[in-house]
Design a protein around this motif. Structure first.
Motif, mmCIF file in Angstrom:
data_model
loop_
_atom_site.group_PDB
_atom_site.id
_atom_site.type_symbol
_atom_site.label_atom_id
_atom_site.label_comp_id
_atom_site.label_asym_id
_atom_site.label_seq_id
_atom_site.Cartn_x
_atom_site.Cartn_y
_atom_site.Cartn_z
ATOM 1 N N ASP A 41 11.340 8.004 -7.926
ATOM 2 C CA ASP A 41 10.723 9.189 -8.376
ATOM 3 C C ASP A 41 10.891 10.082 -7.138
ATOM 4 O O ASP A 41 10.587 11.218 -7.139
ATOM 5 N N THR A 96 3.901 1.617 -1.649
ATOM 6 C CA THR A 96 4.173 1.653 -2.997
ATOM 7 C C THR A 96 3.008 2.411 -3.780
ATOM 8 O O THR A 96 3.104 3.063 -4.529
ATOM 9 N N ALA A 97 1.676 1.647 -3.894
ATOM 10 C CA ALA A 97 0.617 2.024 -4.540
ATOM 11 C C ALA A 97 0.392 3.326 -4.131
ATOM 12 O O ALA A 97 -0.099 4.275 -5.175
ATOM 13 N N ALA A 98 0.126 3.765 -3.064
ATOM 14 C CA ALA A 98 0.019 5.394 -2.496
ATOM 15 C C ALA A 98 1.070 6.417 -3.181
ATOM 16 O O ALA A 98 0.614 7.362 -4.038
ATOM 17 N N LYS A 158 2.621 5.785 -5.968
ATOM 18 C CA LYS A 158 2.727 5.759 -7.418
ATOM 19 C C LYS A 158 1.687 6.809 -7.962
ATOM 20 O O LYS A 158 1.399 7.398 -9.143
ATOM 21 N N VAL A 159 0.521 7.222 -7.190
ATOM 22 C CA VAL A 159 -0.518 8.147 -7.276
ATOM 23 C C VAL A 159 -0.428 9.192 -6.664
ATOM 24 O O VAL A 159 -1.163 10.358 -6.631
ATOM 25 N N GLY A 160 0.954 9.756 -6.164
ATOM 26 C CA GLY A 160 1.193 10.914 -5.340
ATOM 27 C C GLY A 160 0.659 11.131 -4.174
ATOM 28 O O GLY A 160 0.562 12.303 -3.537
ATOM 29 N N GLU A 161 0.332 10.082 -3.376
ATOM 30 C CA GLU A 161 -0.186 10.297 -2.008
ATOM 31 C C GLU A 161 0.787 9.395 -1.084
ATOM 32 O O GLU A 161 0.645 8.428 -0.345
ATOM 33 N N THR A 162 1.861 9.973 -1.009
ATOM 34 C CA THR A 162 3.172 9.334 -0.171
ATOM 35 C C THR A 162 2.647 9.436 1.225
ATOM 36 O O THR A 162 1.959 10.428 1.934
ATOM 37 N N GLU A 204 0.917 -1.167 -0.089
ATOM 38 C CA GLU A 204 0.088 -0.143 -0.030
ATOM 39 C C GLU A 204 0.882 1.280 0.063
ATOM 40 O O GLU A 204 0.377 2.312 -0.523
#
Length: 194
Positions: A104, A53-55, A57-61, A51
């Motif tokens: 990133d 990594t998934a966060a 990827k969508v800019g929700e670190t 979760e």
């Protein structure tokens, strides 16, 4: 200069803690700004979860990662202080690198390969271990640790490694030897960061 010290040792009375205090004192003498992130005191969560990594990827670190990344962004120098355990970083620090030095943020990739995203920063590492320095040198550990940490972590992200100190035989030497090690820390910090 702005210094970030990432410290990883569970015991407040350890020799690593004396190294930390010596480093902070030497930097303060020369007027540097210092942030210490004591990973055990922070109870830093070291496991990179799907979760996370998934966060990212969508800019929700996740907030704990974002906090540490902000300290890295502000730092001119990043110093790691830690003991060598099982030929590498303590798990809490390895987890810090896994989670915080993220794709990133610290590095990326393009068709030509690795893209370094933390250029312009300097990296400094101080390690302790219980074998002698001579034994580490002879078995190739010193060189191997420099490759995996200086090159594999810092240089990979564009951070220029400026020094890597190894203090061997910790736990097996007398008070004078420890004083000499701490003097070397002080001297090295004074030389690198006047």
């Amino acid at each position: 200069m702005n210094h970030l010290i990432v410290y990883a040792h569970p015991y407040a009375d350890s020799f690593n803690h004396a190294i930390l205090e010596t480093t902070v004192h030497a930097l303060k003498k020369n007027g540097h700004e210092i942030v210490v992130r004591d990973l055990y005191a922070l109870d830093f969560y070291p496991v990179l979860k799907p979760e996370d990594t998934a966060a990212m990827k969508v800019g929700e670190t996740p907030e704990d990662i974002k906090t540490e990344q902000a300290f890295i962004t502000q730092a001119d120098v990043i110093t790691f202080i830690y003991p060598i355990w099982w030929t590498g970083l303590p798990a809490i620090l390895k987890g810090y690198v896994d989670r915080v030095f993220a794709y990133d943020f610290a590095y990326s990739a393009d068709v030509e390969g690795n893209v370094q995203l933390l250029t312009g920063k300097k990296g400094f590492i101080i390690n302790t271990h219980d074998y002698s320095n001579e034994a580490y040198d002879k078995m190739g550990m010193t060189a191997g640790l420099k490759v995996t940490s200086d090159i594999g972590i810092f240089d990979f992200c564009g951070i220029e490694p400026v020094e890597h100190l190894f203090f061997g035989s910790v736990g097996q030497v007398g008070e004078e030897a420890y004083k000499g090690m701490l003097k070397k820390v002080d001297d090295t910090v004074q030389f690198l960061f006047p």
